[in-house]
Motif scaffolding. Structure first.
Motif, PDB file in Angstrom:
ATOM      1  N   ARG A 132       0.879  -1.175   0.000  1.00  0.00           N
ATOM      2  CA  ARG A 132       0.000   0.000   0.000  1.00  0.00           C
ATOM      3  C   ARG A 132       0.904   1.208   0.000  1.00  0.00           C
ATOM      4  NH1 ARG A 132      -4.958   1.299   4.182  1.00  0.00           N
ATOM      5  NH2 ARG A 132      -6.026   2.693   2.726  1.00  0.00           N
ATOM      6  N   ASP A 133       0.765   2.068  -1.013  1.00  0.00           N
ATOM      7  CA  ASP A 133       1.653   3.224  -1.098  1.00  0.00           C
ATOM      8  C   ASP A 133       1.369   4.197   0.046  1.00  0.00           C
ATOM      9  OD1 ASP A 133      -0.354   5.128  -1.892  1.00  0.00           O
ATOM     10  OD2 ASP A 133       0.090   4.871  -4.017  1.00  0.00           O
ATOM     11  N   PRO A 134       2.236   5.183   0.250  1.00  0.00           N
ATOM     12  CA  PRO A 134       2.065   6.094   1.384  1.00  0.00           C
ATOM     13  C   PRO A 134       0.745   6.862   1.391  1.00  0.00           C
ATOM     14  CG  PRO A 134       4.282   6.269   0.521  1.00  0.00           C
ATOM     15  CD  PRO A 134       3.504   5.406  -0.434  1.00  0.00           C
ATOM     16  N   HIS A 135       0.002   6.829   0.287  1.00  0.00           N
ATOM     17  CA  HIS A 135      -1.255   7.566   0.187  1.00  0.00           C
ATOM     18  C   HIS A 135      -2.475   6.667   0.303  1.00  0.00           C
ATOM     19  CE1 HIS A 135       1.383  10.776  -0.955  1.00  0.00           C
ATOM     20  NE2 HIS A 135       1.930   9.927  -1.803  1.00  0.00           N
ATOM     21  N   GLY A 136      -2.283   5.344   0.231  1.00  0.00           N
ATOM     22  CA  GLY A 136      -3.395   4.426   0.420  1.00  0.00           C
ATOM     23  C   GLY A 136      -3.733   3.522  -0.743  1.00  0.00           C
ATOM     24  N   VAL A 137      -3.119   3.720  -1.903  1.00  0.00           N
ATOM     25  CA  VAL A 137      -3.414   2.898  -3.066  1.00  0.00           C
ATOM     26  C   VAL A 137      -2.626   1.589  -2.965  1.00  0.00           C
ATOM     27  CG1 VAL A 137      -3.249   2.748  -5.591  1.00  0.00           C
ATOM     28  CG2 VAL A 137      -3.916   4.903  -4.504  1.00  0.00           C
ATOM     29  N   TYR A 138      -3.282   0.481  -3.305  1.00  0.00           N
ATOM     30  CA  TYR A 138      -2.651  -0.832  -3.270  1.00  0.00           C
ATOM     31  C   TYR A 138      -2.000  -1.141  -4.616  1.00  0.00           C
ATOM     32  CZ  TYR A 138      -5.010  -1.824   1.109  1.00  0.00           C
ATOM     33  OH  TYR A 138      -5.425  -1.786   2.416  1.00  0.00           O
ATOM     34  N   TRP A 139      -0.789  -1.680  -4.562  1.00  0.00           N
ATOM     35  CA  TRP A 139      -0.039  -2.077  -5.752  1.00  0.00           C
ATOM     36  C   TRP A 139       0.396  -3.528  -5.564  1.00  0.00           C
ATOM     37  CZ3 TRP A 139       0.276   1.258  -9.774  1.00  0.00           C
ATOM     38  CH2 TRP A 139      -0.087   2.584  -9.496  1.00  0.00           C
ATOM     39  N   SER A 140      -0.104  -4.409  -6.407  1.00  0.00           N
ATOM     40  CA  SER A 140       0.323  -5.804  -6.396  1.00  0.00           C
ATOM     41  C   SER A 140       1.331  -5.983  -7.523  1.00  0.00           C
ATOM     42  CB  SER A 140      -0.854  -6.743  -6.607  1.00  0.00           C
ATOM     43  OG  SER A 140      -1.752  -6.645  -5.517  1.00  0.00           O
ATOM     44  N   ILE A 141       2.424  -6.616  -7.223  1.00  0.00           N
ATOM     45  CA  ILE A 141       3.490  -6.846  -8.192  1.00  0.00           C
ATOM     46  C   ILE A 141       3.695  -8.345  -8.286  1.00  0.00           C
ATOM     47  CG2 ILE A 141       5.959  -6.569  -8.634  1.00  0.00           C
ATOM     48  CD1 ILE A 141       4.251  -3.984  -6.564  1.00  0.00           C
ATOM     49  N   GLY A 142       3.664  -8.888  -9.509  1.00  0.00           N
ATOM     50  CA  GLY A 142       3.833 -10.323  -9.656  1.00  0.00           C
ATOM     51  C   GLY A 142       4.211 -10.731 -11.064  1.00  0.00           C
TER      52      GLY A 142
END
Length: 152
Positions: A132-142
């Motif tokens: 979860r970035d510092p602002h609240g958005v989720y980033w999944s990396i795969g």
């Protein structure tokens, strides 16, 4: 109005040239879009393609993902439909191999982001994690490129 023109990727040979992969661009609104851009470029490895706006305000930004596609984002309060989702969202980023996922995991752990799903191998063949970035958005990396697609 300030504009940032196209910048080249540090590793252009890894760019996905399949036009189909670059036709989906999630759009996000951030309360601090300039800080979000810094995080996405410096930590996750996006390339800043265009940024329009004055001062802290970002009217429109395009960040390209070195493996195809990208995201568009801007500052909240521009009276757009995505304002209702400010600092909210979930995006999946495909990386070419386990080593790339591992390296991004290490960078994220050193940043202000929060790892929400630890680095792991999934039963459907992906190797990755979610933050979860510092602002609240989720980033999944795969590494999972989607059903019917091979790694590119």
């Amino acid at each position: 109005m300030t504009t940032t023109s196209a910048k080249t990727s540090a590793n252009p040979e890894t760019k996905n040239t399949d036009n189909r992969a670059s036709r989906v661009w999630p759009c996000l609104a951030y309360t601090d879009a300039r800080a979000a851009i810094r995080f996405l470029v410096e930590t996750l490895g996006f390339t800043e393609s265009a940024v329009y706006g004055d001062g802290d305000r970002v009217d429109h930004a395009e960040l390209t993902w070195p493996y195809g596609g990208g995201v568009m984002l801007g500052s909240a309060g521009r009276d757009t439909p995505i304002d209702q989702h400010t600092d909210n969202g979930s995006v999946y980023l495909v990386v070419p191999d386990d080593a790339t996922a591992d390296a991004l995991y290490d960078k994220v752990r050193e940043s202000d982001a929060t790892v929400t799903v630890e680095l792991r191998d999934e039963d459907y063949g992906s190797h990755g994690f979610t933050c979860r970035d510092p602002h609240g958005v989720y980033w999944s990396i795969g590494t999972y490129p989607g059903q019917g697609r091979s790694g590119e």
